[in-house]
Scaffold this motif. Structure first.
Motif, short mmCIF file in Angstrom:
data_model
loop_
_atom_site.label_atom_id
_atom_site.label_comp_id
_atom_site.label_asym_id
_atom_site.label_seq_id
_atom_site.Cartn_x
_atom_site.Cartn_y
_atom_site.Cartn_z
N ILE A 126 0.87 -1.17 0.00
CA ILE A 126 0.00 0.00 0.00
C ILE A 126 0.91 1.22 0.00
CG2 ILE A 126 -1.79 1.29 1.22
CD1 ILE A 126 -2.57 -1.33 2.63
N ALA A 127 0.74 2.07 -0.98
CA ALA A 127 1.54 3.29 -1.04
C ALA A 127 0.75 4.42 -0.39
CB ALA A 127 1.85 3.65 -2.49
N PRO A 128 1.32 5.05 0.64
CA PRO A 128 0.63 6.19 1.24
C PRO A 128 0.48 7.31 0.21
CG PRO A 128 2.45 5.48 2.62
CD PRO A 128 2.57 4.75 1.32
N PRO A 129 -0.63 8.02 0.25
CA PRO A 129 -0.81 9.11 -0.72
C PRO A 129 0.23 10.21 -0.51
CG PRO A 129 -2.50 9.20 0.98
CD PRO A 129 -1.72 7.94 1.20
N THR A 130 0.48 10.92 -1.58
CA THR A 130 1.43 12.03 -1.51
C THR A 130 0.73 13.38 -1.61
OG1 THR A 130 1.78 11.87 -3.88
CG2 THR A 130 3.32 10.65 -2.47
N ALA A 131 -0.60 13.36 -1.56
CA ALA A 131 -1.38 14.59 -1.63
C ALA A 131 -2.46 14.56 -0.56
CB ALA A 131 -2.01 14.75 -3.01
N MET A 132 -2.80 15.74 -0.09
CA MET A 132 -3.87 15.88 0.89
C MET A 132 -5.22 15.65 0.22
SD MET A 132 -2.70 19.31 2.93
CE MET A 132 -1.73 20.07 1.63
N SER A 133 -6.24 15.48 1.04
CA SER A 133 -7.61 15.39 0.52
C SER A 133 -8.03 16.76 0.01
CB SER A 133 -8.57 14.94 1.62
OG SER A 133 -8.76 15.99 2.57
N ASP A 134 -9.08 16.80 -0.77
CA ASP A 134 -9.59 18.08 -1.29
C ASP A 134 -9.98 19.01 -0.14
OD1 ASP A 134 -9.14 17.26 -3.89
OD2 ASP A 134 -11.23 16.68 -4.24
N ASP A 135 -10.60 18.49 0.90
CA ASP A 135 -10.99 19.31 2.05
C ASP A 135 -9.76 19.89 2.75
OD1 ASP A 135 -13.70 18.86 1.62
OD2 ASP A 135 -13.86 17.30 3.15
N GLN A 136 -8.72 19.09 2.88
CA GLN A 136 -7.50 19.58 3.51
C GLN A 136 -6.84 20.65 2.66
OE1 GLN A 136 -5.84 15.67 3.81
NE2 GLN A 136 -6.08 15.60 6.05
N LYS A 137 -6.83 20.45 1.34
CA LYS A 137 -6.27 21.47 0.44
C LYS A 137 -7.04 22.77 0.56
CE LYS A 137 -4.71 18.15 -3.03
NZ LYS A 137 -4.97 17.60 -4.38
N GLU A 138 -8.35 22.67 0.65
CA GLU A 138 -9.21 23.85 0.80
C GLU A 138 -8.91 24.57 2.12
OE1 GLU A 138 -13.92 24.53 1.36
OE2 GLU A 138 -13.34 23.26 -0.35
N SER A 139 -8.76 23.81 3.21
CA SER A 139 -8.42 24.41 4.50
C SER A 139 -7.07 25.11 4.45
CB SER A 139 -8.39 23.34 5.60
OG SER A 139 -9.67 22.84 5.84
N LEU A 140 -6.10 24.48 3.80
CA LEU A 140 -4.77 25.08 3.69
C LEU A 140 -4.83 26.37 2.87
CD1 LEU A 140 -1.82 24.67 4.53
CD2 LEU A 140 -1.48 23.42 2.39
N GLU A 141 -5.58 26.35 1.78
CA GLU A 141 -5.73 27.57 0.97
C GLU A 141 -6.39 28.68 1.77
OE1 GLU A 141 -4.34 28.39 -1.94
OE2 GLU A 141 -3.36 26.45 -1.64
N GLY A 142 -7.36 28.32 2.60
CA GLY A 142 -8.00 29.32 3.47
C GLY A 142 -7.00 29.93 4.44
N LEU A 143 -6.14 29.10 5.00
CA LEU A 143 -5.11 29.60 5.91
C LEU A 143 -4.13 30.54 5.20
CD1 LEU A 143 -4.20 26.43 8.03
CD2 LEU A 143 -5.33 28.52 8.85
N ARG A 144 -3.81 30.22 3.96
CA ARG A 144 -2.85 31.05 3.21
C ARG A 144 -3.35 32.48 3.00
NH1 ARG A 144 -1.28 26.08 -0.37
NH2 ARG A 144 0.68 25.55 0.63
#
Length: 175
Positions: free
Chosen positions: A96-114
């Motif tokens: 099982i390869a761990p993902p290398t990208a956040m979920s869409d919700d996490q990306k949205e939260s990070l963009e909000g923080l930026r």
């Protein structure tokens, strides 16, 4: 239909490769204390680390005092758990390869923080940390108690108390 029957049916739902199970995605597994499937656990644990690390790097740049100290600890600790997860997967001989990208919700939260600065940034960052750690503690406890892979189960059980400490720290900063 009785809730426990619905939860059972949802937990047994077939999902495409790489997709999160419906029951885990909608929170039914959490609500009924059902452990996540190994693939879901790996995906969610890895994505949690990615979010913690990236949002905390931003916090180190934009915060000071206790929030910056907390963010530095989150980077250090979640880089460690990322490495431990990868090692546990190797030890368990899981392909099982761990993902290398956040979920869409996490990306949205990070963009909000930026988009934020100062006290507003720190407040939203800490709120995100509380929410993220509540979810992650729940995930690790459920897998650590009843996960189906012994190696990952032991690691999840051993890691859950450290994640609970993170949650307690974040809640302390949220006051």
């Amino acid at each position: 239909m009785r809730p426990y029957i619905l939860a059972f049916l949802l937990s047994a739902a077939v999902t495409p490769a790489g997709a999160q199970s419906t029951a885990e995605q909608i929170g039914a597994n959490s609500a009924f204390g059902i452990p996540p499937k190994t693939e879901d656990f790996v995906r969610l644990a890895a994505q949690s680390d990615l979010f913690e690390i990236e949002s905390s790097r931003l916090a180190v740049e934009r915060s000071d005092g206790p929030v910056k100290t907390f963010a530095e600890k989150m980077i250090q600790d979640h880089e460690k758990t990322s490495a431990e997860l990868k090692q546990s997967l190797q030890d368990a001989k899981l392909d099982i390869a761990p993902p290398t990208a956040m979920s869409d919700d996490q990306k949205e939260s990070l963009e909000g923080l930026r988009k934020l600065q100062g006290a507003e940034f720190s407040e939203d960052y800490i709120d995100d940390q509380v929410d993220a750690h509540e979810d992650t503690v729940d995930l690790f406890k459920r897998y650590g108690e009843e996960g189906d892979n012994p190696t990952l189960k032991a690691w999840a059980a051993a890691t859950a108390p450290h994640l609970q400490e993170h949650l307690d720290m974040a809640k302390g900063l949220d006051k």
